[in-house]
Design a protein around this motif. Structure first.
Motif, mmCIF file in Angstrom:
data_model
loop_
_atom_site.group_PDB
_atom_site.id
_atom_site.type_symbol
_atom_site.label_atom_id
_atom_site.label_comp_id
_atom_site.label_asym_id
_atom_site.label_seq_id
_atom_site.Cartn_x
_atom_site.Cartn_y
_atom_site.Cartn_z
ATOM 1 N N ARG A 1 57.175 54.764 35.029
ATOM 2 C CA ARG A 1 56.007 54.660 33.938
ATOM 3 C C ARG A 1 55.126 55.798 34.096
ATOM 4 N NH1 ARG A 1 55.075 49.302 32.419
ATOM 5 N NH2 ARG A 1 56.684 47.894 32.985
ATOM 6 N N ARG A 2 54.945 56.353 35.323
ATOM 7 C CA ARG A 2 54.376 57.496 35.719
ATOM 8 C C ARG A 2 54.566 58.701 34.839
ATOM 9 N NH1 ARG A 2 52.523 60.251 41.466
ATOM 10 N NH2 ARG A 2 52.124 62.414 40.634
ATOM 11 N N TRP B 1 56.510 53.987 27.290
ATOM 12 C CA TRP B 1 57.290 53.131 28.450
ATOM 13 C C TRP B 1 58.585 52.415 28.082
ATOM 14 C CZ3 TRP B 1 59.492 52.303 32.878
ATOM 15 C CH2 TRP B 1 59.940 50.760 32.885
ATOM 16 N N GLU B 2 58.168 51.675 26.864
ATOM 17 C CA GLU B 2 59.287 50.864 26.474
ATOM 18 C C GLU B 2 60.534 51.771 25.866
ATOM 19 O OE1 GLU B 2 55.818 48.762 26.190
ATOM 20 O OE2 GLU B 2 56.266 50.696 25.423
ATOM 21 N N MET C 1 60.532 51.827 39.274
ATOM 22 C CA MET C 1 59.859 51.640 37.772
ATOM 23 C C MET C 1 58.493 51.946 37.839
ATOM 24 S SD MET C 1 62.602 50.574 36.718
ATOM 25 C CE MET C 1 62.183 49.952 34.884
ATOM 26 N N ASP C 2 57.576 51.881 38.964
ATOM 27 C CA ASP C 2 56.091 52.654 38.839
ATOM 28 C C ASP C 2 56.274 54.030 38.691
ATOM 29 O OD1 ASP C 2 55.267 50.049 39.073
ATOM 30 O OD2 ASP C 2 54.777 50.337 41.350
ATOM 31 N N ASP D 1 62.715 53.451 28.790
ATOM 32 C CA ASP D 1 63.307 52.580 29.604
ATOM 33 C C ASP D 1 64.692 52.413 28.772
ATOM 34 O OD1 ASP D 1 64.126 50.753 31.777
ATOM 35 O OD2 ASP D 1 63.495 48.941 30.453
ATOM 36 N N ALA E 1 56.820 58.577 32.206
ATOM 37 C CA ALA E 1 56.583 58.277 30.815
ATOM 38 C C ALA E 1 55.030 58.780 30.496
ATOM 39 C CB ALA E 1 56.547 56.752 30.329
ATOM 40 N N ASP E 2 53.935 58.541 31.162
ATOM 41 C CA ASP E 2 52.881 58.781 30.761
ATOM 42 C C ASP E 2 52.569 60.468 30.960
ATOM 43 O OD1 ASP E 2 51.981 56.338 30.619
ATOM 44 O OD2 ASP E 2 51.259 56.020 32.742
#
Length: 204
Positions: A58-59, A68-69, A54-55, A72, A61-62
């Protein structure tokens, strides 16, 4: 313990990661492509709370400039609808009907999507209403499990589980109940235990 999902998920710095970044940059309006890419990074079923997936998501997505939402959500919809099951209708239809795949139709429009959503809500409400009626017939109507099952053309076990599912959430408001199928499956497994209530002559 390393799982198959852990072995197949994509890690930052790999060639495939770079390819997925290109896909993300190129497909910012394609929810399916973004969802499929997210699944490669954080497959469903892997221990994402402990393995860093998940980290990494998030990366990702960035790096592609996506919330991020949102990424997912795309991931969950893509997992619910693998490529062979996706039909020729909007992504939003697939999202709404994730929990009710039996209602989806090819070329379904957004208007029909809302109609299907309404039908799914009615179906859920009707299942709870049926369970309540069965419970009342057994506890107040003097019916036995066997007799009621014969009357409505269902099995003894089905009648038992329907009644138990209702009794487990007796007095609860609709918003405080889980989806009916979840309550029914819990009743089949013996959990949660129903609150004490008058028992019919026939054994539950």
């Amino acid at each position: 313990m390393t799982t198959l999902q852990d072995e197949t998920r994509v890690e930052p710095g790999t060639d495939r990661w770079a390819e997925l970044i290109e896909i993300g940059d190129r497909a910012m309006r394609s929810n399916w492509d973004l969802g499929d890419a997210a699944l490669e990074i954080a497959p469903m079923g892997s221990d994402t709370s402990n393995n860093g997936a998940m980290d990494n998501l998030r990366r990702y997505a960035d790096e592609i400039g996506c919330a991020w939402e949102s990424i997912d959500v795309y991931r969950k919809v893509a997992a619910a609808w693998p490529l062979p099951r996706r039909l020729g209708c909007p992504w939003s239809v697939h999202q709404v009907l994730m929990a009710h795949p039996h209602l989806i139709r090819d070329a379904m429009t957004v208007r029909l999507e809302h109609e299907a959503d309404r039908l799914s809500e009615e179906w859920e409400s009707n299942r709870w209403a049926t369970a309540e009626a069965i419970h009342l017939e057994l506890t107040e109507g003097g019916k036995t499990v066997r007799g009621l099952a014969a009357e409505i053309g269902r099995s003894d076990t089905h009648v038992t589980f329907m009644a138990k599912a209702w009794r487990a959430y007796l007095g609860k408001q609709p918003d405080d109940r889980p989806p009916f199928n979840q309550a029914y499956q819990a009743a089949k497994q013996g959990k949660p235990k129903p609150d004490p209530a008058p028992e019919p002559d026939d054994e539950f």
